[in-house]
Design a protein around this motif. Structure first.
Motif, mmCIF file in Angstrom:
data_model
loop_
_atom_site.group_PDB
_atom_site.id
_atom_site.type_symbol
_atom_site.label_atom_id
_atom_site.label_comp_id
_atom_site.label_asym_id
_atom_site.label_seq_id
_atom_site.Cartn_x
_atom_site.Cartn_y
_atom_site.Cartn_z
ATOM 1 N N PRO A 40 46.118 59.927 -0.897
ATOM 2 C CA PRO A 40 46.819 60.592 0.355
ATOM 3 C C PRO A 40 48.074 59.892 0.610
ATOM 4 O O PRO A 40 48.551 59.111 0.419
ATOM 5 C CB PRO A 40 45.945 60.249 1.173
ATOM 6 C CG PRO A 40 44.917 59.211 1.112
ATOM 7 C CD PRO A 40 45.200 59.042 -0.369
ATOM 8 N N ARG A 41 49.149 60.962 0.908
ATOM 9 C CA ARG A 41 50.478 60.463 1.203
ATOM 10 C C ARG A 41 50.908 61.087 2.801
ATOM 11 O O ARG A 41 50.184 62.046 3.284
ATOM 12 C CB ARG A 41 51.409 61.164 0.243
ATOM 13 C CG ARG A 41 51.104 60.657 -1.185
ATOM 14 C CD ARG A 41 51.624 59.193 -1.143
ATOM 15 N NE ARG A 41 51.408 58.640 -2.526
ATOM 16 C CZ ARG A 41 51.350 57.474 -2.956
ATOM 17 N NH1 ARG A 41 51.658 56.684 -1.943
ATOM 18 N NH2 ARG A 41 51.304 57.102 -4.022
ATOM 19 N N GLU A 42 51.636 60.454 3.416
ATOM 20 C CA GLU A 42 52.214 61.355 4.471
ATOM 21 C C GLU A 42 51.043 61.045 5.779
ATOM 22 O O GLU A 42 50.496 60.347 5.940
ATOM 23 C CB GLU A 42 52.978 62.428 4.434
ATOM 24 C CG GLU A 42 54.172 62.318 3.497
ATOM 25 C CD GLU A 42 54.973 63.567 3.313
ATOM 26 O OE1 GLU A 42 55.142 64.363 4.339
ATOM 27 O OE2 GLU A 42 55.593 63.705 2.335
ATOM 28 N N ALA A 43 50.669 62.418 6.237
ATOM 29 C CA ALA A 43 49.599 62.409 6.976
ATOM 30 C C ALA A 43 48.385 62.774 6.357
ATOM 31 O O ALA A 43 47.293 63.307 6.950
ATOM 32 C CB ALA A 43 49.840 63.786 8.097
ATOM 33 N N GLY A 44 48.356 62.654 4.944
ATOM 34 C CA GLY A 44 47.047 63.213 4.250
ATOM 35 C C GLY A 44 45.902 62.125 4.486
ATOM 36 O O GLY A 44 46.027 61.201 4.984
ATOM 37 N N LEU A 45 44.658 62.757 4.220
ATOM 38 C CA LEU A 45 43.555 62.019 4.478
ATOM 39 C C LEU A 45 42.851 62.072 2.836
ATOM 40 O O LEU A 45 42.985 62.859 2.200
ATOM 41 C CB LEU A 45 42.616 62.696 5.362
ATOM 42 C CG LEU A 45 43.416 62.770 6.891
ATOM 43 C CD1 LEU A 45 42.185 63.500 7.867
ATOM 44 C CD2 LEU A 45 43.597 61.032 7.617
ATOM 45 N N LYS A 46 41.936 60.958 2.722
ATOM 46 C CA LYS A 46 41.185 60.670 1.609
ATOM 47 C C LYS A 46 39.959 61.471 1.687
ATOM 48 O O LYS A 46 38.873 61.197 2.482
ATOM 49 C CB LYS A 46 40.992 59.181 1.129
ATOM 50 C CG LYS A 46 40.468 59.170 -0.006
ATOM 51 C CD LYS A 46 40.072 57.873 -0.639
ATOM 52 C CE LYS A 46 39.762 57.524 -1.982
ATOM 53 N NZ LYS A 46 39.869 56.716 -2.899
ATOM 54 N N GLN A 47 39.909 62.831 1.281
ATOM 55 C CA GLN A 47 38.725 63.723 1.516
ATOM 56 C C GLN A 47 38.478 64.468 0.056
ATOM 57 O O GLN A 47 39.189 64.836 -0.322
ATOM 58 C CB GLN A 47 38.997 64.625 2.706
ATOM 59 C CG GLN A 47 39.494 64.385 3.840
ATOM 60 C CD GLN A 47 39.852 65.373 4.673
ATOM 61 O OE1 GLN A 47 40.647 66.355 4.269
ATOM 62 N NE2 GLN A 47 39.530 65.131 6.103
ATOM 63 N N ARG A 48 37.275 64.514 -0.027
ATOM 64 C CA ARG A 48 36.705 65.387 -1.096
ATOM 65 C C ARG A 48 37.782 66.758 -1.040
ATOM 66 O O ARG A 48 37.760 67.301 0.074
ATOM 67 C CB ARG A 48 35.257 65.638 -0.914
ATOM 68 C CG ARG A 48 34.839 66.635 -1.973
ATOM 69 C CD ARG A 48 33.283 66.999 -1.850
ATOM 70 N NE ARG A 48 32.538 65.638 -1.681
ATOM 71 C CZ ARG A 48 31.217 65.810 -1.998
ATOM 72 N NH1 ARG A 48 30.523 66.852 -2.270
ATOM 73 N NH2 ARG A 48 30.443 64.504 -1.608
ATOM 74 N N THR A 49 38.073 67.093 -2.294
ATOM 75 C CA THR A 49 39.139 68.333 -2.435
ATOM 76 C C THR A 49 38.667 69.196 -3.530
ATOM 77 O O THR A 49 38.185 68.679 -4.256
ATOM 78 C CB THR A 49 40.544 67.669 -2.703
ATOM 79 O OG1 THR A 49 40.846 66.926 -1.568
ATOM 80 C CG2 THR A 49 41.569 68.910 -2.482
#
Length: 97
Positions: free
Chosen positions: A47-56
């Protein structure tokens, strides 16, 4: 013609078995409407910036209309019933460039 995409981020999963059962049904519905998986991962995420580590998950269709048609199909709606409340997802259908 511009392609269509399903972009799905799984915020949480409460029942992995139901998610797996959904996935087995969903891919049949997706492929029946010309969709193909581009991304399906819960591991290799940075994840970058406001990203979250989520199944994608990202699915590609020949057009935006085909992507909407696949979502609204009887087969995919059956898959969604199997998923039920097993996952909270951010699901978007978008038109590509």
């Amino acid at each position: 013609m511009k392609k269509g995409y399903w972009i799905v981020a799984y915020r949480s999963v409460s029942d992995e078995a139901a998610v797996n059962a959904y996935g087995a049904l969903a891919i049949i519905a997706i492929e029946a409407h010309g969709g193909r998986p581009l991304v399906r991962t819960s591991q290799a995420i940075e994840p970058r910036e406001a990203g979250l580590k989520q199944r994608t998950v990202v699915m590609e269709y020949e057009s935006f209309a085909k992507a909407v048609e696949a979502y609204e199909s009887e087969a995919y709606q059956k898959a969604l019933k199997v998923l039920g409340s097993a996952a909270e997802r951010d699901f978007r259908i978008v038109e590509g460039a």
